[in-house]
Design an enzyme around this catalytic site. Structure first.
Site, short mmCIF file in Angstrom:
data_model
loop_
_atom_site.label_atom_id
_atom_site.label_comp_id
_atom_site.label_asym_id
_atom_site.label_seq_id
_atom_site.Cartn_x
_atom_site.Cartn_y
_atom_site.Cartn_z
N LYS A 1 -6.62 8.67 -0.58
CA LYS A 1 -8.05 9.10 0.18
C LYS A 1 -8.45 10.43 -0.54
O LYS A 1 -8.58 11.58 0.21
CB LYS A 1 -7.55 9.28 1.61
N LYS B 1 0.78 -1.17 -0.04
CA LYS B 1 0.16 0.07 0.02
C LYS B 1 0.90 1.18 0.01
O LYS B 1 1.89 1.48 1.07
CB LYS B 1 -0.96 0.07 1.24
N THR C 1 -9.83 4.54 10.99
CA THR C 1 -9.86 3.74 12.17
C THR C 1 -9.13 4.38 13.28
O THR C 1 -9.48 3.83 14.73
CB THR C 1 -9.25 2.28 12.00
N ASP D 1 -12.30 15.97 -2.54
CA ASP D 1 -12.44 17.33 -3.24
C ASP D 1 -13.62 17.45 -4.06
O ASP D 1 -14.41 16.68 -3.82
CB ASP D 1 -11.06 17.42 -4.11
N ARG E 1 3.09 -0.54 10.77
CA ARG E 1 4.02 -0.62 11.63
C ARG E 1 4.44 -1.71 12.20
O ARG E 1 5.45 -2.06 12.47
CB ARG E 1 3.86 0.57 12.75
N ASP F 1 -3.30 4.51 -1.70
CA ASP F 1 -4.19 5.03 -0.71
C ASP F 1 -4.00 6.49 -0.49
O ASP F 1 -3.11 6.85 0.47
CB ASP F 1 -3.76 4.15 0.67
O1 C5P Z 1 0.92 1.32 10.97
P1 C5P Z 1 -0.64 0.86 10.60
O2 C5P Z 1 -0.55 -0.75 10.85
O3 C5P Z 1 -1.39 1.58 11.96
O4 C5P Z 1 -1.14 1.56 9.19
C1 C5P Z 1 -2.26 1.37 8.95
C2 C5P Z 1 -2.30 2.06 7.60
O5 C5P Z 1 -3.65 1.90 7.01
C3 C5P Z 1 -1.82 3.42 7.40
O6 C5P Z 1 -1.16 3.64 6.23
C4 C5P Z 1 -3.14 4.25 7.42
O7 C5P Z 1 -2.81 5.54 6.54
C5 C5P Z 1 -4.14 3.37 6.62
N1 C5P Z 1 -5.42 3.66 6.89
C6 C5P Z 1 -5.90 3.75 8.25
N2 C5P Z 1 -7.26 3.85 8.33
C7 C5P Z 1 -7.99 4.11 7.26
C8 C5P Z 1 -7.53 4.02 6.11
C9 C5P Z 1 -6.17 3.74 5.97
O8 C5P Z 1 -5.22 3.22 9.07
N3 C5P Z 1 -9.42 4.07 7.47
#
Ligand code: C5P
Length: 229
Positions: free
Chosen positions: A65, A37, A121, A68, A205, A63
């Site tokens: 998002k 991603k 989230t 606009d 992460r 990703d």
């Molecule tokens: O590091 P972590 O596992 O928290 O990463 C989650 C990834 O998913 C990040 O790249 C974040 O931008 C993306 N994301 C998210 N919640 C959303 C949409 C995308 O955490 N609703």
């Protein structure tokens, strides 16, 4: 076989600063995840050239998002479609007209799934509030012709019930074994994500910060494979 199928449902969020680190991380992850991603951090730093390079070995979820006015988003979707990515998202908060124009633009690229972010989230709203807004936005995205949504694991079952099993659910906020949630609020482990009906799990992460990213990715795939479906 089952692990192979699960690998194809794992998306590693390549939230790293630049091309050199991204390519090194790709090497470390290898074939343990089917998708990478590319989000804001990496895309702003390196742009389309890196997306094309990563697409040589992985499927790509771009990703960004988009959120606009409808015309601007439709044009950006067209530009993303030309990059040849397999998945792209817009923010459902942009409303029905924006979603419809985005969907029309995406229809020129049948290989690319277009999905909508429902509620982040990381959003601190209550579980009930997130459920209500996510459901409302999932229905709006489906009416506009999109292929699915990004939501937390906790909303997947309700969204699938409302929109059908074929409506794609992509779930970030994946944590397990007492890991730090960091900025995420609605988290769940890989097994529960699969049991809830999530189609794709986004893990950032926990993989990126691991000493051995491939081992952690494999651990996620094993937990996915062990889940009841
Ligand atoms: O590091 P972590 O596992 O928290 O990463 C989650 C990834 O998913 C990040 O790249 C974040 O931008 C993306 N994301 C998210 N919640 C959303 C949409 C995308 O955490 N609703």
């Amino acid at each position: 076989m089952r692990d192979e199928l699960m690998r194809d449902r794992l998306m590693v969020a390549l939230d790293v600063p630049d091309m050199e680190i991204a390519l090194a991380m790709r090497e470390k992850i290898g074939g343990e995840a089917g998708w990478l991603k590319v989000g804001l951090r990496l895309f702003v730093a390196e742009g389309p050239a890196l997306v094309r390079k990563l697409a040589e070995e992985h499927k790509i979820f771009l990703d960004l998002k988009f959120h606009d006015i409808p015309n601007t988003v439709a044009q950006a979707v067209e530009s993303a479609g030309k990059l040849g990515v397999q998945m792209l998202n817009v923010h459902a908060g942009g409303g029905p007209d924006m979603l419809k124009r985005a969907s029309e633009a995406a229809s020129e690229f049948p290989e690319m799934k277009l999905i909508a972010v429902t509620v982040l989230t990381s959003d601190p709203m209550s579980a009930e509030g997130a459920m209500r807004v996510a459901l409302e936005r999932a229905r709006m995205a489906q009416d506009a012709g999109l292929d699915g949504v990004v939501c937390s694991v906790h909303e997947v079952a309700a969204i699938k019930q409302a929109c059908g099993a074929g409506f794609i659910a992509v779930t970030p906020g994946i944590r397990w074994g007492g890991q730090d949630a960091q900025d995420q609020k609605r988290i769940a482990d890989p097994g529960y994500a699969i049991e809830s009906g999530s189609d794709y799990l986004v893990v950032g992460r926990p993989v990126l910060q691991a000493v051995e990213p491939a081992l952690v990715a494999r651990e996620v795939v094993e937990m996915m494979g062990a889940a009841r479906q």
